[in-house]
Design a protein around this motif. Structure first.
Motif, PDB file in Angstrom:
ATOM      1  N   LEU A 112       0.816  -1.220   0.000  1.00  0.00           N
ATOM      2  CA  LEU A 112       0.000   0.000   0.000  1.00  0.00           C
ATOM      3  C   LEU A 112       0.849   1.269   0.000  1.00  0.00           C
ATOM      4  O   LEU A 112       0.602   2.194  -0.785  1.00  0.00           O
ATOM      5  N   CYS A 113       1.853   1.324   0.861  1.00  0.00           N
ATOM      6  CA  CYS A 113       2.682   2.535   0.944  1.00  0.00           C
ATOM      7  C   CYS A 113       3.448   2.804  -0.355  1.00  0.00           C
ATOM      8  O   CYS A 113       3.377   3.929  -0.881  1.00  0.00           O
ATOM      9  N   PRO A 114       4.171   1.812  -0.925  1.00  0.00           N
ATOM     10  CA  PRO A 114       4.857   2.084  -2.199  1.00  0.00           C
ATOM     11  C   PRO A 114       3.895   2.446  -3.336  1.00  0.00           C
ATOM     12  O   PRO A 114       4.225   3.275  -4.186  1.00  0.00           O
ATOM     13  N   THR A 115       2.693   1.870  -3.329  1.00  0.00           N
ATOM     14  CA  THR A 115       1.703   2.205  -4.345  1.00  0.00           C
ATOM     15  C   THR A 115       1.330   3.682  -4.248  1.00  0.00           C
ATOM     16  O   THR A 115       1.159   4.348  -5.274  1.00  0.00           O
ATOM     17  N   ASN A 116       1.242   4.208  -3.035  1.00  0.00           N
ATOM     18  CA  ASN A 116       0.942   5.628  -2.845  1.00  0.00           C
ATOM     19  C   ASN A 116       2.110   6.524  -3.255  1.00  0.00           C
ATOM     20  O   ASN A 116       1.905   7.664  -3.661  1.00  0.00           O
ATOM     21  N   LEU A 117       3.331   6.025  -3.148  1.00  0.00           N
ATOM     22  CA  LEU A 117       4.516   6.819  -3.474  1.00  0.00           C
ATOM     23  C   LEU A 117       4.839   6.830  -4.977  1.00  0.00           C
ATOM     24  O   LEU A 117       5.484   7.760  -5.466  1.00  0.00           O
ATOM     25  N   LEU A 118       4.410   5.790  -5.693  1.00  0.00           N
ATOM     26  CA  LEU A 118       4.791   5.645  -7.107  1.00  0.00           C
ATOM     27  C   LEU A 118       4.451   6.859  -7.980  1.00  0.00           C
ATOM     28  O   LEU A 118       5.306   7.291  -8.758  1.00  0.00           O
ATOM     29  N   PRO A 119       3.271   7.446  -7.903  1.00  0.00           N
ATOM     30  CA  PRO A 119       3.006   8.610  -8.772  1.00  0.00           C
ATOM     31  C   PRO A 119       3.980   9.761  -8.560  1.00  0.00           C
ATOM     32  O   PRO A 119       4.364  10.450  -9.505  1.00  0.00           O
ATOM     33  N   TYR A 120       4.401   9.970  -7.334  1.00  0.00           N
ATOM     34  CA  TYR A 120       5.350  11.050  -7.028  1.00  0.00           C
ATOM     35  C   TYR A 120       6.739  10.709  -7.583  1.00  0.00           C
ATOM     36  O   TYR A 120       7.420  11.572  -8.130  1.00  0.00           O
ATOM     37  N   ALA A 121       7.149   9.449  -7.435  1.00  0.00           N
ATOM     38  CA  ALA A 121       8.441   9.017  -7.986  1.00  0.00           C
ATOM     39  C   ALA A 121       8.410   9.102  -9.506  1.00  0.00           C
ATOM     40  O   ALA A 121       9.386   9.516 -10.130  1.00  0.00           O
ATOM     41  N   ARG A 122       7.292   8.703 -10.105  1.00  0.00           N
ATOM     42  CA  ARG A 122       7.142   8.751 -11.568  1.00  0.00           C
ATOM     43  C   ARG A 122       7.346  10.172 -12.070  1.00  0.00           C
ATOM     44  O   ARG A 122       8.076  10.403 -13.033  1.00  0.00           O
ATOM     45  N   GLU A 123       6.721  11.135 -11.419  1.00  0.00           N
ATOM     46  CA  GLU A 123       6.837  12.532 -11.836  1.00  0.00           C
ATOM     47  C   GLU A 123       8.259  13.040 -11.642  1.00  0.00           C
ATOM     48  O   GLU A 123       8.808  13.722 -12.511  1.00  0.00           O
ATOM     49  N   ALA A 124       8.893  12.701 -10.524  1.00  0.00           N
ATOM     50  CA  ALA A 124      10.253  13.170 -10.256  1.00  0.00           C
ATOM     51  C   ALA A 124      11.231  12.613 -11.284  1.00  0.00           C
ATOM     52  O   ALA A 124      12.096  13.338 -11.795  1.00  0.00           O
ATOM     53  N   VAL A 125      11.111  11.330 -11.615  1.00  0.00           N
ATOM     54  CA  VAL A 125      11.998  10.707 -12.608  1.00  0.00           C
ATOM     55  C   VAL A 125      11.796  11.349 -13.974  1.00  0.00           C
ATOM     56  O   VAL A 125      12.753  11.769 -14.634  1.00  0.00           O
ATOM     57  N   SER A 126      10.561  11.447 -14.406  1.00  0.00           N
ATOM     58  CA  SER A 126      10.261  11.989 -15.733  1.00  0.00           C
ATOM     59  C   SER A 126      10.722  13.435 -15.879  1.00  0.00           C
ATOM     60  O   SER A 126      11.366  13.799 -16.866  1.00  0.00           O
ATOM     61  N   SER A 127      10.416  14.271 -14.890  1.00  0.00           N
ATOM     62  CA  SER A 127      10.792  15.681 -15.011  1.00  0.00           C
ATOM     63  C   SER A 127      12.305  15.872 -14.925  1.00  0.00           C
ATOM     64  O   SER A 127      12.860  16.725 -15.617  1.00  0.00           O
ATOM     65  N   THR A 128      12.984  15.075 -14.112  1.00  0.00           N
ATOM     66  CA  THR A 128      14.444  15.203 -13.996  1.00  0.00           C
ATOM     67  C   THR A 128      15.124  14.837 -15.308  1.00  0.00           C
ATOM     68  O   THR A 128      16.019  15.547 -15.776  1.00  0.00           O
ATOM     69  N   ILE A 129      14.698  13.744 -15.898  1.00  0.00           N
ATOM     70  CA  ILE A 129      15.289  13.321 -17.175  1.00  0.00           C
ATOM     71  C   ILE A 129      14.986  14.348 -18.258  1.00  0.00           C
ATOM     72  O   ILE A 129      15.865  14.704 -19.051  1.00  0.00           O
ATOM     73  N   GLY A 130      13.768  14.864 -18.284  1.00  0.00           N
ATOM     74  CA  GLY A 130      13.398  15.888 -19.262  1.00  0.00           C
ATOM     75  C   GLY A 130      14.205  17.166 -19.092  1.00  0.00           C
ATOM     76  O   GLY A 130      14.661  17.765 -20.069  1.00  0.00           O
TER      77      GLY A 130
END
Length: 171
Positions: A112-130
Protein backbone atom coordinates in the motif's frame (compact mmCIF):
# COMPACT_ATOMS: atom_id res chain seq x y z
CA UNK A 1 -33.74 15.23 21.83
CA UNK A 2 -31.87 12.80 19.59
CA UNK A 3 -28.98 10.64 20.74
CA UNK A 4 -25.63 10.91 19.00
CA UNK A 5 -22.82 8.38 18.93
CA UNK A 6 -19.91 9.46 21.11
CA UNK A 7 -17.05 11.09 19.26
CA UNK A 8 -13.92 8.91 19.01
CA UNK A 9 -11.44 9.77 21.72
CA UNK A 10 -8.60 8.33 23.73
CA UNK A 11 -10.91 7.32 26.60
CA UNK A 12 -13.00 4.94 24.45
CA UNK A 13 -11.18 1.54 24.52
CA UNK A 14 -12.80 0.46 21.23
CA UNK A 15 -11.12 3.39 19.45
CA UNK A 16 -7.71 2.21 20.65
CA UNK A 17 -7.99 -1.14 18.83
CA UNK A 18 -9.30 0.06 15.47
CA UNK A 19 -6.80 -0.21 12.60
CA UNK A 20 -5.44 3.18 11.55
CA UNK A 21 -3.72 4.14 8.29
CA UNK A 22 -2.96 7.68 7.22
CA UNK A 23 -0.40 9.45 5.11
CA UNK A 24 1.35 12.04 7.25
CA UNK A 25 3.86 13.38 4.71
CA UNK A 26 5.19 12.57 1.23
CA UNK A 27 8.58 13.97 0.36
CA UNK A 28 11.58 13.61 -1.92
CA UNK A 29 14.33 12.14 0.26
CA UNK A 30 17.14 12.01 -2.29
CA UNK A 31 17.67 12.55 -6.01
CA UNK A 32 20.70 12.38 -8.25
CA UNK A 33 21.37 12.78 -11.94
CA UNK A 34 24.49 11.89 -13.86
CA UNK A 35 24.92 12.64 -17.55
CA UNK A 36 28.64 11.99 -18.08
CA UNK A 37 28.68 12.19 -21.87
CA UNK A 38 27.04 15.56 -22.32
CA UNK A 39 27.11 17.50 -24.59
CA UNK A 40 28.48 14.97 -27.11
CA UNK A 41 25.73 12.46 -26.28
CA UNK A 42 23.15 14.88 -27.75
CA UNK A 43 24.85 14.60 -31.14
CA UNK A 44 24.51 10.80 -31.32
CA UNK A 45 21.64 9.15 -33.14
CA UNK A 46 21.87 5.82 -31.34
CA UNK A 47 18.83 4.82 -29.27
CA UNK A 48 19.99 4.07 -25.71
CA UNK A 49 18.93 0.97 -23.80
CA UNK A 50 16.97 1.99 -20.70
CA UNK A 51 16.96 -0.10 -17.52
CA UNK A 52 14.70 0.61 -14.54
CA UNK A 53 15.30 -0.81 -11.05
CA UNK A 54 12.92 -0.34 -8.15
CA UNK A 55 13.55 -1.01 -4.46
CA UNK A 56 11.41 -0.39 -1.39
CA UNK A 57 12.36 -0.18 2.25
CA UNK A 58 10.61 0.63 5.51
CA UNK A 59 11.91 2.07 8.77
CA UNK A 60 10.20 2.46 12.13
CA UNK A 61 10.18 6.13 13.14
CA UNK A 62 7.95 5.77 16.20
CA UNK A 63 7.33 2.21 17.43
CA UNK A 64 3.86 0.97 16.63
CA UNK A 65 2.70 4.21 15.08
CA UNK A 66 4.88 5.99 12.53
CA UNK A 67 6.79 4.42 9.64
CA UNK A 68 8.95 5.82 6.86
CA UNK A 69 8.69 3.99 3.55
CA UNK A 70 11.18 4.80 0.78
CA UNK A 71 10.63 3.88 -2.86
CA UNK A 72 13.92 4.12 -4.74
CA UNK A 73 13.84 4.18 -8.53
CA UNK A 74 17.03 4.00 -10.58
CA UNK A 75 16.89 4.62 -14.33
CA UNK A 76 20.02 3.96 -16.37
CA UNK A 77 20.32 4.66 -20.09
CA UNK A 78 23.31 3.26 -21.98
CA UNK A 79 24.45 3.51 -25.58
CA UNK A 80 26.88 0.70 -26.25
CA UNK A 81 28.96 0.55 -23.07
CA UNK A 82 28.69 4.27 -22.27
CA UNK A 83 26.23 5.67 -19.75
CA UNK A 84 24.03 8.31 -21.35
CA UNK A 85 22.33 9.20 -18.06
CA UNK A 86 21.62 7.75 -14.67
CA UNK A 87 18.83 9.06 -12.45
CA UNK A 88 18.08 7.87 -8.94
CA UNK A 89 15.06 9.10 -7.01
CA UNK A 90 14.26 8.15 -3.42
CA UNK A 91 10.62 9.10 -2.88
CA UNK A 92 9.57 8.74 0.74
CA UNK A 93 6.55 8.99 2.94
CA UNK A 94 5.67 9.04 6.61
CA UNK A 95 2.73 6.78 7.35
CA UNK A 96 0.73 6.57 10.58
CA UNK A 97 -0.17 2.89 10.99
CA UNK A 98 -1.58 1.34 14.17
CA UNK A 99 -3.32 -1.77 15.42
CA UNK A 100 -2.43 -4.14 12.60
CA UNK A 101 -1.22 -7.72 13.01
CA UNK A 102 2.45 -8.16 11.92
CA UNK A 103 1.58 -9.95 8.65
CA UNK A 104 -0.86 -7.16 7.72
CA UNK A 105 1.63 -4.47 8.70
CA UNK A 106 4.24 -6.07 6.42
CA UNK A 107 1.77 -6.04 3.53
CA UNK A 108 0.78 -2.41 4.14
CA UNK A 109 4.43 -1.33 4.26
CA UNK A 110 5.36 -3.43 1.21
CA UNK A 111 2.29 -2.87 -0.99
CA UNK A 112 0.00 0.00 0.00
CA UNK A 113 2.68 2.53 0.94
CA UNK A 114 4.86 2.08 -2.20
CA UNK A 115 1.70 2.20 -4.35
CA UNK A 116 0.94 5.63 -2.85
CA UNK A 117 4.52 6.82 -3.47
CA UNK A 118 4.79 5.64 -7.11
CA UNK A 119 3.01 8.61 -8.77
CA UNK A 120 5.35 11.05 -7.03
CA UNK A 121 8.44 9.02 -7.99
CA UNK A 122 7.14 8.75 -11.57
CA UNK A 123 6.84 12.53 -11.84
CA UNK A 124 10.25 13.17 -10.26
CA UNK A 125 12.00 10.71 -12.61
CA UNK A 126 10.26 11.99 -15.73
CA UNK A 127 10.79 15.68 -15.01
CA UNK A 128 14.44 15.20 -14.00
CA UNK A 129 15.29 13.32 -17.18
CA UNK A 130 13.40 15.89 -19.26
CA UNK A 131 15.19 18.79 -17.59
CA UNK A 132 18.51 17.11 -18.34
CA UNK A 133 17.67 17.42 -22.06
CA UNK A 134 16.65 13.81 -22.71
CA UNK A 135 13.26 12.45 -23.74
CA UNK A 136 11.36 11.77 -20.49
CA UNK A 137 11.05 8.21 -19.24
CA UNK A 138 7.57 7.49 -17.88
CA UNK A 139 7.43 4.68 -15.34
CA UNK A 140 4.62 2.21 -15.87
CA UNK A 141 2.24 1.14 -13.14
CA UNK A 142 3.77 -1.46 -10.83
CA UNK A 143 2.01 -4.30 -9.06
CA UNK A 144 3.62 -4.06 -5.63
CA UNK A 145 1.46 -6.95 -4.48
CA UNK A 146 3.29 -9.21 -6.93
CA UNK A 147 6.68 -7.77 -5.92
CA UNK A 148 5.83 -8.26 -2.23
CA UNK A 149 4.71 -11.87 -2.75
CA UNK A 150 7.91 -12.67 -4.68
CA UNK A 151 10.03 -11.16 -1.90
CA UNK A 152 8.11 -13.19 0.73
CA UNK A 153 8.70 -16.39 -1.26
CA UNK A 154 12.38 -15.57 -1.71
CA UNK A 155 12.82 -14.92 2.02
CA UNK A 156 11.01 -18.18 2.84
CA UNK A 157 13.24 -20.12 0.43
CA UNK A 158 16.40 -18.54 1.87
CA UNK A 159 15.26 -19.25 5.42
CA UNK A 160 14.39 -22.82 4.43
CA UNK A 161 17.89 -23.32 3.06
CA UNK A 162 19.36 -21.97 6.28
CA UNK A 163 17.05 -24.22 8.34
CA UNK A 164 15.31 -21.42 10.20
CA UNK A 165 11.87 -19.81 9.96
CA UNK A 166 11.46 -16.88 7.58
CA UNK A 167 11.32 -13.48 9.27
CA UNK A 168 8.42 -11.29 8.21
CA UNK A 169 9.61 -7.91 7.03
CA UNK A 170 8.65 -5.29 4.49
CA UNK A 171 10.16 -5.39 1.06
Amino acid sequence: MSEQAPAPNAQNPADMTQPIFSIEKIYLKDMSLEAPGTPKVFLQNEQPQVEVNVHTGANVVEAGALYEVVLTVTVTAKAKEHTVFLVEVAQAGLFHIRNLPPQDLDAVLGILCPTNLLPYAREAVSSTIGRAGFPPVVLHHMDFNHVFQQAQQQRAAQAGQAGQPAPAKAN
